[in-house]
Motif scaffolding. Structure first.
Motif, PDB file in Angstrom:
ATOM      1  N   LEU A   1       1.784   7.067  -6.724  1.00  0.00           N
ATOM      2  CA  LEU A   1       0.864   8.164  -7.015  1.00  0.00           C
ATOM      3  C   LEU A   1       1.490   9.519  -6.673  1.00  0.00           C
ATOM      4  CD1 LEU A   1      -2.623   6.843  -5.808  1.00  0.00           C
ATOM      5  CD2 LEU A   1      -1.813   7.137  -8.149  1.00  0.00           C
ATOM      6  N   VAL A   2       2.103   9.614  -5.495  1.00  0.00           N
ATOM      7  CA  VAL A   2       2.710  10.877  -5.064  1.00  0.00           C
ATOM      8  C   VAL A   2       3.826  11.281  -6.018  1.00  0.00           C
ATOM      9  CG1 VAL A   2       4.061  11.983  -3.230  1.00  0.00           C
ATOM     10  CG2 VAL A   2       2.071  10.587  -2.648  1.00  0.00           C
ATOM     11  N   SER A   3       4.547  10.281  -6.540  1.00  0.00           N
ATOM     12  CA  SER A   3       5.692  10.589  -7.416  1.00  0.00           C
ATOM     13  C   SER A   3       5.265  11.264  -8.707  1.00  0.00           C
ATOM     14  CB  SER A   3       6.475   9.307  -7.728  1.00  0.00           C
ATOM     15  OG  SER A   3       5.759   8.465  -8.624  1.00  0.00           O
ATOM     16  N   THR A   4       3.983  11.135  -9.081  1.00  0.00           N
ATOM     17  CA  THR A   4       3.518  11.800 -10.300  1.00  0.00           C
ATOM     18  C   THR A   4       3.545  13.316 -10.154  1.00  0.00           C
ATOM     19  OG1 THR A   4       1.186  11.745  -9.615  1.00  0.00           O
ATOM     20  CG2 THR A   4       2.021   9.851 -10.863  1.00  0.00           C
ATOM     21  N   ARG A   5       3.609  13.799  -8.916  1.00  0.00           N
ATOM     22  CA  ARG A   5       3.669  15.245  -8.658  1.00  0.00           C
ATOM     23  C   ARG A   5       5.095  15.730  -8.498  1.00  0.00           C
ATOM     24  NH1 ARG A   5      -1.216  16.756 -10.395  1.00  0.00           N
ATOM     25  NH2 ARG A   5      -2.887  15.503  -9.445  1.00  0.00           N
ATOM     26  N   THR A   6       6.058  14.847  -8.724  1.00  0.00           N
ATOM     27  CA  THR A   6       7.461  15.218  -8.590  1.00  0.00           C
ATOM     28  C   THR A   6       8.144  15.148  -9.949  1.00  0.00           C
ATOM     29  OG1 THR A   6       8.310  12.972  -8.215  1.00  0.00           O
ATOM     30  CG2 THR A   6       7.403  14.150  -6.298  1.00  0.00           C
TER      31      THR A   6
ATOM     32  N   ALA B   1      -0.412   5.041 -17.356  1.00  0.00           N
ATOM     33  CA  ALA B   1       0.266   3.803 -16.971  1.00  0.00           C
ATOM     34  C   ALA B   1       0.698   3.850 -15.507  1.00  0.00           C
ATOM     35  CB  ALA B   1       1.480   3.558 -17.875  1.00  0.00           C
ATOM     36  N   THR B   2       1.051   5.045 -15.025  1.00  0.00           N
ATOM     37  CA  THR B   2       1.442   5.198 -13.621  1.00  0.00           C
ATOM     38  C   THR B   2       0.266   4.891 -12.703  1.00  0.00           C
ATOM     39  OG1 THR B   2       3.049   6.905 -14.237  1.00  0.00           O
ATOM     40  CG2 THR B   2       2.400   6.793 -11.923  1.00  0.00           C
ATOM     41  N   TYR B   3      -0.921   5.360 -13.065  1.00  0.00           N
ATOM     42  CA  TYR B   3      -2.111   5.064 -12.261  1.00  0.00           C
ATOM     43  C   TYR B   3      -2.377   3.554 -12.236  1.00  0.00           C
ATOM     44  CZ  TYR B   3      -3.087  10.083 -12.436  1.00  0.00           C
ATOM     45  OH  TYR B   3      -3.005  11.451 -12.305  1.00  0.00           O
ATOM     46  N   TRP B   4      -2.210   2.911 -13.375  1.00  0.00           N
ATOM     47  CA  TRP B   4      -2.400   1.462 -13.404  1.00  0.00           C
ATOM     48  C   TRP B   4      -1.342   0.757 -12.552  1.00  0.00           C
ATOM     49  CZ3 TRP B   4      -3.148   1.024 -19.435  1.00  0.00           C
ATOM     50  CH2 TRP B   4      -4.405   1.526 -19.765  1.00  0.00           C
ATOM     51  N   LEU B   5      -0.118   1.267 -12.595  1.00  0.00           N
ATOM     52  CA  LEU B   5       0.953   0.672 -11.802  1.00  0.00           C
ATOM     53  C   LEU B   5       0.636   0.759 -10.309  1.00  0.00           C
ATOM     54  CD1 LEU B   5       3.802  -0.562 -11.667  1.00  0.00           C
ATOM     55  CD2 LEU B   5       4.720   1.763 -11.622  1.00  0.00           C
ATOM     56  N   SER B   6       0.154   1.910  -9.868  1.00  0.00           N
ATOM     57  CA  SER B   6      -0.213   2.037  -8.455  1.00  0.00           C
ATOM     58  C   SER B   6      -1.349   1.076  -8.122  1.00  0.00           C
ATOM     59  CB  SER B   6      -0.623   3.476  -8.144  1.00  0.00           C
ATOM     60  OG  SER B   6      -1.821   3.838  -8.806  1.00  0.00           O
ATOM     61  N   GLY B   7      -2.246   0.845  -9.089  1.00  0.00           N
ATOM     62  CA  GLY B   7      -3.351  -0.083  -8.867  1.00  0.00           C
ATOM     63  C   GLY B   7      -2.885  -1.505  -8.600  1.00  0.00           C
ATOM     64  N   THR B   8      -1.772  -1.925  -9.225  1.00  0.00           N
ATOM     65  CA  THR B   8      -1.260  -3.272  -8.971  1.00  0.00           C
ATOM     66  C   THR B   8      -0.807  -3.412  -7.528  1.00  0.00           C
ATOM     67  OG1 THR B   8       1.025  -2.772  -9.628  1.00  0.00           O
ATOM     68  CG2 THR B   8      -0.489  -3.441 -11.370  1.00  0.00           C
ATOM     69  N   PHE B   9      -0.222  -2.358  -6.979  1.00  0.00           N
ATOM     70  CA  PHE B   9       0.219  -2.413  -5.576  1.00  0.00           C
ATOM     71  C   PHE B   9      -0.970  -2.367  -4.617  1.00  0.00           C
ATOM     72  CE2 PHE B   9       4.116  -0.760  -7.639  1.00  0.00           C
ATOM     73  CZ  PHE B   9       4.989  -1.749  -7.218  1.00  0.00           C
ATOM     74  N   PHE B  10      -2.012  -1.616  -4.962  1.00  0.00           N
ATOM     75  CA  PHE B  10      -3.204  -1.599  -4.115  1.00  0.00           C
ATOM     76  C   PHE B  10      -3.910  -2.957  -4.164  1.00  0.00           C
ATOM     77  CE2 PHE B  10      -3.191   3.175  -4.985  1.00  0.00           C
ATOM     78  CZ  PHE B  10      -2.563   3.450  -3.785  1.00  0.00           C
ATOM     79  N   PHE B  11      -3.878  -3.609  -5.323  1.00  0.00           N
ATOM     80  CA  PHE B  11      -4.406  -4.977  -5.425  1.00  0.00           C
ATOM     81  C   PHE B  11      -3.633  -5.905  -4.489  1.00  0.00           C
ATOM     82  CE2 PHE B  11      -3.479  -9.140  -7.299  1.00  0.00           C
ATOM     83  CZ  PHE B  11      -4.744  -9.714  -7.304  1.00  0.00           C
ATOM     84  N   SER B  12      -2.303  -5.821  -4.520  1.00  0.00           N
ATOM     85  CA  SER B  12      -1.478  -6.649  -3.641  1.00  0.00           C
ATOM     86  C   SER B  12      -1.777  -6.362  -2.179  1.00  0.00           C
ATOM     87  CB  SER B  12       0.011  -6.399  -3.927  1.00  0.00           C
ATOM     88  OG  SER B  12       0.357  -6.814  -5.222  1.00  0.00           O
ATOM     89  N   SER B  13      -1.979  -5.098  -1.849  1.00  0.00           N
ATOM     90  CA  SER B  13      -2.277  -4.713  -0.474  1.00  0.00           C
ATOM     91  C   SER B  13      -3.562  -5.372   0.015  1.00  0.00           C
ATOM     92  CB  SER B  13      -2.389  -3.188  -0.376  1.00  0.00           C
ATOM     93  OG  SER B  13      -2.724  -2.781   0.933  1.00  0.00           O
TER      94      SER B  13
ATOM     95  N   GLY C   1       0.819  -1.211   0.000  1.00  0.00           N
ATOM     96  CA  GLY C   1       0.000   0.000   0.000  1.00  0.00           C
ATOM     97  C   GLY C   1       0.849   1.256   0.000  1.00  0.00           C
ATOM     98  N   LEU C   2       1.938   1.238   0.781  1.00  0.00           N
ATOM     99  CA  LEU C   2       2.846   2.388   0.818  1.00  0.00           C
ATOM    100  C   LEU C   2       3.516   2.605  -0.535  1.00  0.00           C
ATOM    101  CD1 LEU C   2       4.560   1.959   4.314  1.00  0.00           C
ATOM    102  CD2 LEU C   2       2.995   3.783   3.614  1.00  0.00           C
ATOM    103  N   ILE C   3       3.873   1.503  -1.206  1.00  0.00           N
ATOM    104  CA  ILE C   3       4.487   1.633  -2.526  1.00  0.00           C
ATOM    105  C   ILE C   3       3.486   2.235  -3.505  1.00  0.00           C
ATOM    106  CG2 ILE C   3       5.560   0.404  -4.440  1.00  0.00           C
ATOM    107  CD1 ILE C   3       6.495  -1.694  -2.458  1.00  0.00           C
ATOM    108  N   GLY C   4       2.229   1.762  -3.447  1.00  0.00           N
ATOM    109  CA  GLY C   4       1.198   2.306  -4.329  1.00  0.00           C
ATOM    110  C   GLY C   4       0.995   3.795  -4.117  1.00  0.00           C
ATOM    111  N   ILE C   5       0.975   4.219  -2.848  1.00  0.00           N
ATOM    112  CA  ILE C   5       0.843   5.649  -2.539  1.00  0.00           C
ATOM    113  C   ILE C   5       2.057   6.413  -3.057  1.00  0.00           C
ATOM    114  CG2 ILE C   5       0.769   7.323  -0.659  1.00  0.00           C
ATOM    115  CD1 ILE C   5      -0.873   5.268   0.928  1.00  0.00           C
ATOM    116  N   ALA C   6       3.254   5.821  -2.870  1.00  0.00           N
ATOM    117  CA  ALA C   6       4.482   6.480  -3.335  1.00  0.00           C
ATOM    118  C   ALA C   6       4.459   6.664  -4.853  1.00  0.00           C
ATOM    119  CB  ALA C   6       5.708   5.670  -2.916  1.00  0.00           C
TER     120      ALA C   6
END
Length: 242
Positions: free
Chosen positions: A110-115, A155-167, A103-108
């Motif tokens: 998403l947050v990284s899209t603003r960096t 693609a970044t949003y989908w990538l975060s979704g894979t981590f939320f799925f794992s969570s 979950g933390l990776i998924g949030i990271a």
């Protein structure tokens, strides 16, 4: 000194079978087979099982001297699992811990899209996987850079979704399997069984999702640049100048 370090980094390649053996299979077998009082006992088996992924992860980080956010979270996960078992905390904390790491990776992500450094560039769109310079050059020549960045964001949003799925799956699996008091022989056996099941139930589906994202990224690159797969992969031969 610098040359040696750079050479070491260049020759380091992923070893998924060894990672699987050391981080999942051996610890799981130790927890399930050696936790009895007649053998290592619950605490002894837990310490030995955790020593494998902890030592391997530390070795990878120290030897290649490269900060890896995900590897660091993996080490933290191992330490937290050991702490929950040895301190005999409520096993509900194990489910929370299992969900928190991906979950933390998924949030990271998403947050990284603003960096300035989106994590998808670190994980998929990077110079060790793709010829990033050639791709950017073709995108600029065709005036497609902005369109590519928009699709990369998707693609970044989908990538975060894979981590939320794992969570979510980690939490459900932990709550389903690990029901015995932490620190007990039964807790260790359930922990080992959870680790074994996490690979086919979570890791493989997540890997398939990552492959789908990479395919989408490749189709985007091909559509916007006209480059073939062998031309965009890292270490591809440079184009011949006219």
């Amino acid at each position: 000194m610098t040359d040696t370090t750079q050479t070491t980094h260049a020759t380091h390649k992923p070893r998924p079978l060894i990672d699987l053996l050391i981080s999942i299979l051996l610890p799981s077998l130790i927890l399930m087979k050696l936790s009895g009082e007649a053998r290592l006992g619950a605490d002894g088996a837990l310490i030995l099982a955790l020593a494998f992924p902890l030592s391997w992860g530390s070795f990878e980080l120290i030897k290649y001297r490269k900060f890896n956010f995900i590897a660091l979270l993996g080490l933290l996960s191992v330490l937290l699992t050991g702490g929950i078992g040895l301190l005999k905390l409520d096993n509900h904390w194990l489910a929370i811990k299992e969900a928190a790491i991906p979950g933390l990776i998924g949030i990271a992500v998403l947050v990284s899209t603003r960096t300035r450094y989106p994590l998808i560039r670190t994980l998929l769109f990077n110079k060790t996987v793709l010829n990033v310079d050639k791709i950017h050059q073709r995108l600029e020549q065709g005036g497609n850079t902005e369109q590519f960045e928009a699709r990369l964001l998707k693609a970044t949003y989908w990538l975060s979704g894979t981590f939320f799925f794992s969570s979510a799956m980690n939490y459900a699996l932990a709550k389903w399997i690990v029901i015995s008091p932490s620190g007990s022989e039964a807790f260790n056996a359930e922990l080992g069984r959870m680790n074994l099941l996490s690979y086919p139930m979570i890791a493989i589906p997540s890997m398939l999702m990552l492959m789908a994202i990479f395919y989408y990224l490749w189709r985007t690159i091909h559509g916007l640049t006209g480059l073939k797969l062998e031309e965009v992969m890292a270490h591809a031969e440079p184009e011949q100048q006219p």
